[in-house]
Write an enzyme that holds these catalytic residues in place. Sequence first.
Site, mmCIF file in Angstrom:
data_model
loop_
_atom_site.group_PDB
_atom_site.id
_atom_site.type_symbol
_atom_site.label_atom_id
_atom_site.label_comp_id
_atom_site.label_asym_id
_atom_site.label_seq_id
_atom_site.Cartn_x
_atom_site.Cartn_y
_atom_site.Cartn_z
ATOM 1 C CG PHE A 210 5.444 -15.908 68.444
ATOM 2 C CD1 PHE A 210 4.217 -15.800 67.812
ATOM 3 C CD2 PHE A 210 6.586 -15.622 67.720
ATOM 4 C CE1 PHE A 210 4.129 -15.419 66.485
ATOM 5 C CE2 PHE A 210 6.508 -15.240 66.397
ATOM 6 C CZ PHE A 210 5.283 -15.131 65.775
ATOM 7 C CD GLU B 192 11.026 -18.549 55.132
ATOM 8 O OE1 GLU B 192 10.276 -19.501 55.377
ATOM 9 O OE2 GLU B 192 11.204 -17.595 55.912
ATOM 10 C CG ASP C 179 14.376 -17.188 70.590
ATOM 11 O OD1 ASP C 179 14.382 -18.413 70.396
ATOM 12 O OD2 ASP C 179 13.972 -16.368 69.745
#
Length: 738
Positions: A329, A486, A621
């Site tokens: 991203f 999830e 990150d």
Amino acid sequence: MSNGSQAGEQALAAPEHYEKLQEERYPPFVRVTLRRWSKWYLDGTEKFWPFTDVIIRFFIGMWFLRSGLVKAADWETAVFLAANEYPVSWMDPVTAATTGLAIELIGPVLLILGFFTRPAALAMAALTIISQAVYVPTTTNLIVGAMLVWYVFHGPGALSLDRVLASGLKSSALPLARPTIIAWDWLRAHIAPIIMALIRIWMGVTLLVYAGVMEPPIAVQTWLPTTIFVGFPAWLAIISSVFFFTGFGAVIVSYGLFFLIALFMLAGAHPNVTLFPFLFLSLYEARGAGVFSVDRAILSWMEKNILFDREYADIPDRWPHIAVVGAGFGGLAAVEKLKRLPVRITLIDKRNYHLFQPLLYQIATATLNPSDIATPIRSLFKGDGNVRVLKGEVSGIDAQAKTVSYGDDQTLSYDKLVLATGATHSYFGRDEWGPYAPGLKTIEDGVAVRASILNAFEEAEASGDPERIERLLTFVIVGAGPTGVELAGAIAELAKVSVEREFRTIDPASARVILVQSGPRILPAFPEELSAKAAQSLEKLGVEIRTGGRVTDIAQTHVQIGDDTRIDTETVLWAAGVAASPAAKWLGAAADRAGRVEVNGLMRVIGADGEPIPSIFAIGDTAGSNAWDGKPVPGLAPAAKQAGAYVSKVVEAELLNKECPGPFAYKHQGSLATIGRKSAVADFGAVKMSGAGAWWLWGLVHVGFLTGARNRVTVAINWAWNFFAQHSGVRLITEKQV
């Protein structure tokens, strides 16, 4: 993040890049501004046109379909009208009515689907023109007819069956398929722009007639949609006609007329105006003014002198070279902004695709296909001549020589380097757990985990050992952040809903899904009330939640929690921690406990000497930047994208030799986590949501963040199928069990 030099670092702008651009024929500010805005316009048109096209085709199709359904419901009246109200001299009334009805019922369906769009548009355009000629002339007929004529030559956008099937049909053995597709492509490239230019001139003439500058015969005026401009003063109509005749400023003209017509409509100048003039203006704005226009001349000049987007070889060597490592991203966000500047960009990644990691767990739980959430990197920048994509794994960086080592002893020099290398699994020093507790970071991980989960059911079905069956049907997820939650919800639904009736000797619904969290509650980054609601939703799905216990051992057949709790299982999934890439080791730079590179306020890497390295940035990150209260920026897609966009602003400031922006400030846009197919939690600070409403919001946000229209459509369709059919259809075991 080191804050000591944030405010005073404006002087770190690198003058050599500014001097390089001074060699250009045009001043750096002019070049940067023109390139940025032109790329913004071109990229925006490319992204929004498919959706605009779907809207236009839908409303035109529904307009015809409504008329067809009315006639089909009263066939005798339809025949009577064909015989008396709008007779066609070369057809008998029944044939004319039947032909018209067939076009109005079949054509709209094909147009909306984008299937055989050109033949459908041709038939519908013919019907509209005949109606205008022999029946009551209307402005709607004219506008709809003009758009349909354009569709005959241009065809539909990317969100259509014609475009989806075109490449396959072109290489198929079907008779005439290849020459037909080639002919359609030629019409789109060469004739459709001319048709748009003719429509543009037609609209200019209409404006002059409305203003009273021209007075053609009544028969000609019948074919001019003057009523859509009712309320316009004559001078405004004349000025607008000049824009249409010259084809200058299609976007500005379209938006301007759009709002003016709406304004006069609200003022009551023409209360009977329909939606179609607005649809025509959106088409004109999206597809431009055509070949013979000032806009096209300007674009051609800019492509030759400013954009250089035809071939990579055309990019001047004197343009600064920016290397971006990592196509996640953050890396993509940086390239998307930087490509609008006069720079050469090389994007390096060890894989040839961009992966939407937030939905990777749905690959692992057999909901989506890998291709649904991954996009080839090259396809994202195929229209950007200044962007080069390399597939290779970076192995080292020489900050002094400004080179990146990758692949088999290959090197790449750079002027600026952006490190967006992401993160990998962290087992907190217990790497021996890796083979027994895989994490989710790559497509390969997702496919392998899917195989592991599905194999557990298959082996349980084939086993006659009750103890092993129980062990196989026990799934343990370590870590209860969003990914862990999830995963737990998706596995529970897979067992209790999707495959419940597909086995004979085992009951998949009896499977145990255990979520282990070392802290006192799940979703620790969320407020306690949302954490509690998420726990309730998981428990309704049958998920066992175990908090306050740290995993001390993971083996092939068990998980040990603390000193006294052992869970027998053969499927363990790791969602407990991540570690940054080895970027800090490449640079010999300082790093935090998670391996993130230390950066300063402008996201520049802090070198071994404690000083920022002017030519190297780290984002996402990879970077240990702070958000608020001294906490690190979260490892979320929006955070990485914000950092990528911010670094592009710093580079732009340096290119223009102007003051750099202030220190990077992460703006938290909220956190979301889903629990199964009916519930989710969402935290936006002052606004907190849970339940079905949060689930719908979660779906919309994730579809919106996906890269590429195809992925958005396929994911939405798959989700709809899974939701309503309660069926998960990607249950393929294509890898060895993890």
